[in-house]
Write an enzyme that holds these catalytic residues in place. Structure first.
Site, PDB file in Angstrom:
ATOM      1  N   GLY A  87       0.848  -1.195   0.000  1.00 34.94           N
ATOM      2  CA  GLY A  87       0.000   0.000   0.000  1.00 34.94           C
ATOM      3  C   GLY A  87       0.876   1.234   0.000  1.00 34.94           C
ATOM      4  O   GLY A  87       2.108   1.142   0.081  1.00 34.94           O
ATOM      5  N   MET A 136       2.476   4.971   1.187  1.00 33.47           N
ATOM      6  CA  MET A 136       3.015   5.441   2.470  1.00 33.47           C
ATOM      7  C   MET A 136       1.843   5.898   3.353  1.00 33.47           C
ATOM      8  O   MET A 136       0.805   6.317   2.844  1.00 33.47           O
ATOM      9  CB  MET A 136       4.007   6.588   2.261  1.00 33.47           C
ATOM     10  CG  MET A 136       5.340   6.128   1.677  1.00 33.47           C
ATOM     11  SD  MET A 136       6.537   7.473   1.466  1.00 33.47           S
ATOM     12  CE  MET A 136       6.947   7.882   3.177  1.00 33.47           C
ATOM     13  N   LYS A 167       1.314  -0.001   6.995  1.00 29.94           N
ATOM     14  CA  LYS A 167       1.959  -1.286   6.698  1.00 29.94           C
ATOM     15  C   LYS A 167       2.821  -1.773   7.863  1.00 29.94           C
ATOM     16  O   LYS A 167       2.712  -2.910   8.292  1.00 29.94           O
ATOM     17  CB  LYS A 167       2.850  -1.173   5.434  1.00 29.94           C
ATOM     18  CG  LYS A 167       2.095  -0.778   4.182  1.00 29.94           C
ATOM     19  CD  LYS A 167       3.007  -0.764   2.972  1.00 29.94           C
ATOM     20  CE  LYS A 167       4.140   0.264   3.036  1.00 29.94           C
ATOM     21  NZ  LYS A 167       3.673   1.665   3.070  1.00 29.94           N
ATOM     22  N   ASP A 184      10.480  -5.697   6.586  1.00 28.96           N
ATOM     23  CA  ASP A 184       9.820  -4.407   6.340  1.00 28.96           C
ATOM     24  C   ASP A 184      10.564  -3.677   5.216  1.00 28.96           C
ATOM     25  O   ASP A 184      11.754  -3.904   4.999  1.00 28.96           O
ATOM     26  CB  ASP A 184       9.832  -3.570   7.624  1.00 28.96           C
ATOM     27  CG  ASP A 184       8.824  -2.421   7.581  1.00 28.96           C
ATOM     28  OD1 ASP A 184       7.862  -2.488   6.778  1.00 28.96           O
ATOM     29  OD2 ASP A 184       8.998  -1.451   8.343  1.00 28.96           O
ATOM     30  N   GLU A 185       9.865  -2.826   4.499  1.00 24.90           N
ATOM     31  CA  GLU A 185      10.469  -2.011   3.425  1.00 24.90           C
ATOM     32  C   GLU A 185      11.146  -2.880   2.361  1.00 24.90           C
ATOM     33  O   GLU A 185      12.231  -2.541   1.861  1.00 24.90           O
ATOM     34  CB  GLU A 185      11.508  -1.035   4.006  1.00 24.90           C
ATOM     35  CG  GLU A 185      10.969  -0.130   5.094  1.00 24.90           C
ATOM     36  CD  GLU A 185      10.257   1.086   4.547  1.00 24.90           C
ATOM     37  OE1 GLU A 185       9.993   1.141   3.325  1.00 24.90           O
ATOM     38  OE2 GLU A 185       9.949   1.964   5.348  1.00 24.90           O
ATOM     39  N   CYS A 235      -6.363  10.103   1.174  1.00 23.65           N
ATOM     40  CA  CYS A 235      -5.850  11.145   0.273  1.00 23.65           C
ATOM     41  C   CYS A 235      -5.918  12.493   0.979  1.00 23.65           C
ATOM     42  O   CYS A 235      -6.996  12.911   1.411  1.00 23.65           O
ATOM     43  CB  CYS A 235      -6.662  11.171  -1.017  1.00 23.65           C
ATOM     44  SG  CYS A 235      -6.187  12.521  -2.114  1.00 23.65           S
ATOM     45  N   CYS A 237      -5.059   9.717  -3.696  1.00 17.49           N
ATOM     46  CA  CYS A 237      -5.820   8.776  -4.516  1.00 17.49           C
ATOM     47  C   CYS A 237      -5.328   8.878  -5.968  1.00 17.49           C
ATOM     48  O   CYS A 237      -4.554   9.768  -6.317  1.00 17.49           O
ATOM     49  CB  CYS A 237      -7.314   9.078  -4.437  1.00 17.49           C
ATOM     50  SG  CYS A 237      -7.763  10.609  -5.271  1.00 17.49           S
ATOM     51  N   CYS A 272      -5.914  12.392  -7.591  1.00 18.23           N
ATOM     52  CA  CYS A 272      -5.151  13.549  -7.092  1.00 18.23           C
ATOM     53  C   CYS A 272      -3.646  13.356  -7.237  1.00 18.23           C
ATOM     54  O   CYS A 272      -2.875  14.280  -6.978  1.00 18.23           O
ATOM     55  CB  CYS A 272      -5.493  13.810  -5.626  1.00 18.23           C
ATOM     56  SG  CYS A 272      -7.230  14.221  -5.343  1.00 18.23           S
TER      57      CYS A 272
HETATM   58  P1  TMP Z   1       6.876   3.612   4.355  1.00 17.02           P
HETATM   59  O1  TMP Z   1       6.190   2.816   3.301  1.00 17.02           O
HETATM   60  O2  TMP Z   1       7.210   2.821   5.573  1.00 17.02           O
HETATM   61  O3  TMP Z   1       6.168   4.861   4.666  1.00 17.02           O
HETATM   62  O4  TMP Z   1       8.332   4.021   3.793  1.00 17.02           O
HETATM   63  C1  TMP Z   1       8.584   4.206   2.460  1.00 17.02           C
HETATM   64  C2  TMP Z   1      10.003   4.682   2.228  1.00 17.02           C
HETATM   65  O5  TMP Z   1      10.260   4.652   0.822  1.00 17.02           O
HETATM   66  C3  TMP Z   1      10.287   6.108   2.664  1.00 17.02           C
HETATM   67  O6  TMP Z   1      11.600   6.198   3.215  1.00 17.02           O
HETATM   68  C4  TMP Z   1      10.290   6.909   1.381  1.00 17.02           C
HETATM   69  C5  TMP Z   1      10.764   5.910   0.377  1.00 17.02           C
HETATM   70  N1  TMP Z   1      10.285   6.086  -0.994  1.00 17.02           N
HETATM   71  C6  TMP Z   1      11.196   6.066  -2.036  1.00 17.02           C
HETATM   72  O7  TMP Z   1      12.401   5.920  -1.831  1.00 17.02           O
HETATM   73  N2  TMP Z   1      10.746   6.217  -3.310  1.00 17.02           N
HETATM   74  C7  TMP Z   1       9.411   6.358  -3.614  1.00 17.02           C
HETATM   75  O8  TMP Z   1       9.066   6.471  -4.790  1.00 17.02           O
HETATM   76  C8  TMP Z   1       8.461   6.360  -2.515  1.00 17.02           C
HETATM   77  C9  TMP Z   1       7.004   6.511  -2.788  1.00 17.02           C
HETATM   78  C10 TMP Z   1       8.954   6.218  -1.219  1.00 17.02           C
HETATM   79 MG    MG Z   2       6.701   1.590   7.052  1.00 19.73          MG
HETATM   80 ZN    ZN Z   3      -7.787  12.432  -3.844  1.00 19.89          ZN
END
Ligand code: TMP
Ligand code: MG
Ligand code: ZN
Length: 201
Positions: free
Chosen positions: A16, A18, A22, A89-90, A146, A184, A187
């Protein structure tokens, strides 16, 4: 639940945008596994040091101790013999070998929990995630809200000086709400993106 088989391993994947919860969901599942007296190991790629170096951390401040890996194969090297559940994770930041590692461990009978971004800021599949989504027994796509219109958010908007980042900007850029917001499909803006209709025709 189909994944609660008495024997045999499996892969469950949580993805999903950010801010969709998650890591929070990963921590919830890991805590429940511990209550069930499972031996759990949590891993995260070295690249993500936003909130903590040796914890997975949610945007809401939840955290859980994690082992850092530079590359996916390190997970195998760090695996303890009695571990029954592993969580990563990640996972979008890891090399594609992570899909082989997940398969190997699930085949060996472990429960494998993967979380990561399904889409990058451009709205395109992120690293090895699509491969693991195809292979996982269970996939949950979480949604944020969003920030523009309040609809369920499936995408992550990157903003540079308040403006939508260009399609050709580098994919990897670690950060949180100073650079990213949940949006979304409607947007979500990606200047420089060429509409790909008929690209392969
Ligand atoms: P999160 O899913 O736990 O919020 O963390 C996502 C991480 O990925 C955050 O450090 C930002 C990074 N990121 C990128 O490096 N490139 C991207 O295109 C996106 C959307 C997030
Ligand atoms: Mg995370
Ligand atoms: Zn939206």
């Amino acid at each position: 639940m189909p994944y609660l088989q008495p024997k045999g391993g499996w892969i469950e994947l949580i993805c999903g945008s950010m801010f969709s919860g998650k890591t929070e969901e990963l921590i919830r599942r890991v805590r429940r596994a511990e209550i069930a007296r499972q031996r759990v190991q949590v891993f995260k790629p070295a690249i993500d040091n936003r909130y903590s170096v040796n914890h997975v951390a949610s945007h809401d401040g939840l955290h859980y101790e994690a082992e850092i890996v530079e590359k996916a194969a390190d997970i195998l090297a760090k695996l303890r013999p009695d571990t029954t559940v592993i969580a990563i994770d990640e996972a979008q930041f890891l090399d594609w070998t992570v899909a082989d590692v997940a398969r190997l461990l699930a085949d060996r009978g472990l429960r494998v929990i993967i979380t990561g971004l399904d889409l990058d800021f451009r709205g395109e599949p992120f690293g090895p995630m699509p491969l693991m989504m195809a292979e996982a027994e269970m996939v949950d796509k979480l949604h944020a809200i969003c920030v523009v219109c309040g609809a369920p958010a499936s995408r992550t908007q990157r903003l540079i000086n308040g403006q939508p980042a260009n399609y050709h900007d580098p994919v990897i850029m670690v950060g949180a709400n100073e650079v990213y917001e949940a949006r979304c499909r409607d947007c979500h803006k990606v200047p420089g993106r060429v509409e790909a209709l008929g690209r392969d025709a």
